[in-house]
Design a protein around this motif. Structure first.
Motif, PDB file in Angstrom:
ATOM      1  N   GLU A  73      -2.986   7.120  -1.708  1.00  6.07           N
ATOM      2  CA  GLU A  73      -3.202   5.886  -2.450  1.00  6.07           C
ATOM      3  C   GLU A  73      -2.347   5.914  -3.713  1.00  6.07           C
ATOM      4  O   GLU A  73      -2.116   6.986  -4.292  1.00  6.07           O
ATOM      5  N   PRO A  80       1.995   4.787  -1.207  1.00  2.00           N
ATOM      6  CA  PRO A  80       1.317   5.900  -1.892  1.00  2.00           C
ATOM      7  C   PRO A  80       2.191   6.539  -2.967  1.00  2.00           C
ATOM      8  O   PRO A  80       2.549   7.718  -2.890  1.00  2.00           O
ATOM      9  N   ASN A 109       0.825  -1.223   0.000  1.00  2.51           N
ATOM     10  CA  ASN A 109       0.000   0.000   0.000  1.00  2.51           C
ATOM     11  C   ASN A 109       0.856   1.269   0.000  1.00  2.51           C
ATOM     12  O   ASN A 109       0.645   2.184   0.817  1.00  2.51           O
ATOM     13  N   SER A 120      -5.096  11.463  -0.592  1.00  6.08           N
ATOM     14  CA  SER A 120      -5.640  10.151  -0.210  1.00  6.08           C
ATOM     15  C   SER A 120      -4.560   9.155   0.183  1.00  6.08           C
ATOM     16  O   SER A 120      -4.849   8.130   0.799  1.00  6.08           O
TER      17      SER A 120
END
Length: 532
Positions: free
Chosen positions: A491, A422, A420, A489
């Motif tokens: 992401e 970013p 995960n 976010s």
């Protein structure tokens, strides 16, 4: 200890390389024998060329099978001798800990660089005794770094004071020496313009009023003009690459050169200096600052001339960018810079996108621009971004990549999703190996061969396959919104930017063998680069 499983060994070592550059301490990669080990050769060469401290640990066949062409037997110490500072084949488990400690220290001692430890399978299987802290005896590798010679420092100061148009050339060694403050203080004291190499771009804030930017083949016009018209160059932590100097004969004509470098072998290798000082750049500059007179006469005329070139160049490319249908490469970078925070870490692949970054990406904070400069390794960008993300988990990471370069190591998107991370990837999609095509078109008579892609994958669908969002903006405003949202976010995001290939000719451009004042300028621009 946290272990990160990559999907290809080349990605692992590039990530370790970037990790090392961001934190200024060694990154470590471990791979298996045979092809696993040979797959990191490019990464070792990359780290060696860019002076990055990487510790590579490779598997090897059992010692009893040496010389018998056993399955996956490869001579790693022999084959990597020219791309490592130090390598060793460990035959005794008692020497594993001392070998690692020694290799680790060597990688960061003096001029940083990669090291390799080759460990046979039977040695791996043995019990390792408790380590008492000893190291290996390696004659000659722990060379004392000499203190800068005071006599030479005094001579350098005299030349600096006598010069009418001095220029500071910042190389990557300034970053590793952590000498940014000293460089800026000296430049401000004497009002000296600063130009950089490609690695040196990472060492000074590009938005400082005295920083003219990168110089050389794809340097900025004001930087090329500064170096070409200088009467003295203070070169700091640089090897005088051909991509920086362009024409060595012209460079050594009618100017004095002071070269300071921690690596003695670099003094006089490519350029014969007027004064060569071996030592740590930071310490040498501290001595200069301590001994140099404080009250100086400023040469504003030369500086103002360079600043006028910069203003003219910026105004011209801004106006040109507004006229280009679709996406202009330089305007894409300027758009991203508007919304990206100052501390964002940018990595790049290798190709025309990298050169556009050299010219137009503004590094606001030293240590935030990671690129493959010396070796020019396509595929470096994505794994380097991953390494940077693990080094600075709370900092935004942006990989500015090309379609050709990205495809070489894109399988490591699996690592991005798995952890995960970013990471934002902006792909400059020109359906070509852009720089190769540029040379073929403008140097080799238009013979464009094996540099254009008949068909590219859909990068948004590729992103989706890894469960990562992908987007293809149709305007600069959509691009800006996508970048802002991804940063907010935290992401991962892949942005496929389809370039207007008619304007994807990287300029300024000093063609091979030519001098800096002959730089090809953007269409419609013809600024005189000779000072008078």
């Amino acid at each position: 200890m946290k272990v990160i499983l990559f999907r290809h060994e080349q990605g692992a070592i590039h990530a370790a390389d970037a990790y090392a550059r961001v934190l200024r301490r060694p990154g470590i990669t471990i791979v298996t024998s045979g092809p696993g080990a040979t797959n990191i050769f490019t990464g070792l060469a990359n780290a060696y060329m860019d002076s990055s401290p990487v510790v590579a640990i490779t598997g090897q066949v059992p010692t009893i099978m040496f010389g018998k062409d056993a399955f996956q037997e490869t001579d790693m110490t022999g084959s990597t001798m020219t791309v490592t500072k130090f390598n060793i084949l460990v035959r005794d488990a008692k020497k594993l800990a001392p070998a690692f400690k020694t290799a680790y220290k060597i990688s960061i001692h003096g001029r940083p660089g990669p090291v390799l430890i080759d460990v046979p399978r039977d040695v791996q299987d043995r019990d390792v005794p408790e380590w008492s802290g000893e190291e290996l005896e390696v004659p000659g590798l722990y060379k004392n770094i000499p203190e800068p010679d005071l006599t030479l420092i005094s001579m350098a100061i005299k030349l600096l004071l006598e010069a009418e148009r001095p220029v500071i050339l910042v190389g990557g060694g300034v970053y590793w020496s952590n000498a940014t403050d000293e460089v800026l203080k000296l430049a401000e004291m004497l009002q000296i313009p600063i130009v950089t190499t490609l690695p040196g771009k990472n060492a000074v804030p590009n938005n400082h009023p005295l920083v003219m930017g990168p110089v050389g083949m794809h340097g900025r016009l004001e930087a090329d003009a500064a170096l070409a018209n200088s009467d003295l160059v203070l070169a700091l932590g640089t090897r005088f690459s051909d991509r920086t100097v362009c024409n060595f004969k012209e460079f050594q004509k009618d100017r004095k050169i002071i070269h300071i470098d921690i690596d003695k072998s670099e003094i006089g290798k490519n350029v014969k200096p007027t004064i060569g000082i071996v030592g740590d750049v930071k310490k040498a500059l501290q001595l200069i600052l301590k001994l140099i007179p404080k009250a100086m006469v400023k040469n504003e005329r030369f500086l103002n001339w360079l600043r006028n070139i910069r203003e003219t160049f910026e105004k011209h490319v801004d106006e040109l960018g507004n006229k280009v249908p679709g996406f202009a490469p330089w305007k894409v970078l300027k758009t991203i810079r508007q919304v990206a925070p100052p501390d964002i870490i940018v990595t790049t692949g290798v190709g025309s996108h990298q050169m556009w970054c050299e010219i137009h990406w503004q590094v606001c904070m030293p240590g935030t621009f990671i690129t493959s400069a010396g070796l020019g390794t396509m595929g470096f960008g994505l794994p380097a971004a991953i390494g940077a993300a693990f080094a600075k988990p709370n900092t935004p990471i942006l990989d500015i990549d090309g379609d050709g370069s990205f495809l070489m190591t894109m399988q490591n998107l699996a690592v991005v999703r798995e952890h995960n991370l970013p990471i934002i990837v902006v792909i400059f999609n020109n359906t070509a190996l852009g720089l190769v095509k540029q040379w073929q078109t403008h140097i080799y008579g238009g013979r464009v061969i094996a540099s254009e892609f008949r068909r590219n994958p859909d990068f948004t669908k590729l992103a989706d396959a890894f469960n990562i969002e992908g987007t293809r903006p149709e305007s600069y405003e959509e691009l800006k919104i996508s970048i802002e949202r991804a940063i907010r976010s935290r992401e991962p995001l892949i942005i496929d930017v389809t370039l207007n290939t008619e304007y994807d000719i990287v300029v300024p451009w000093v063609k091979p063998g030519q001098w800096l004042i002959n730089a090809q300028q953007p269409v419609g621009m013809n600024v005189n680069l000779v000072y008078s």
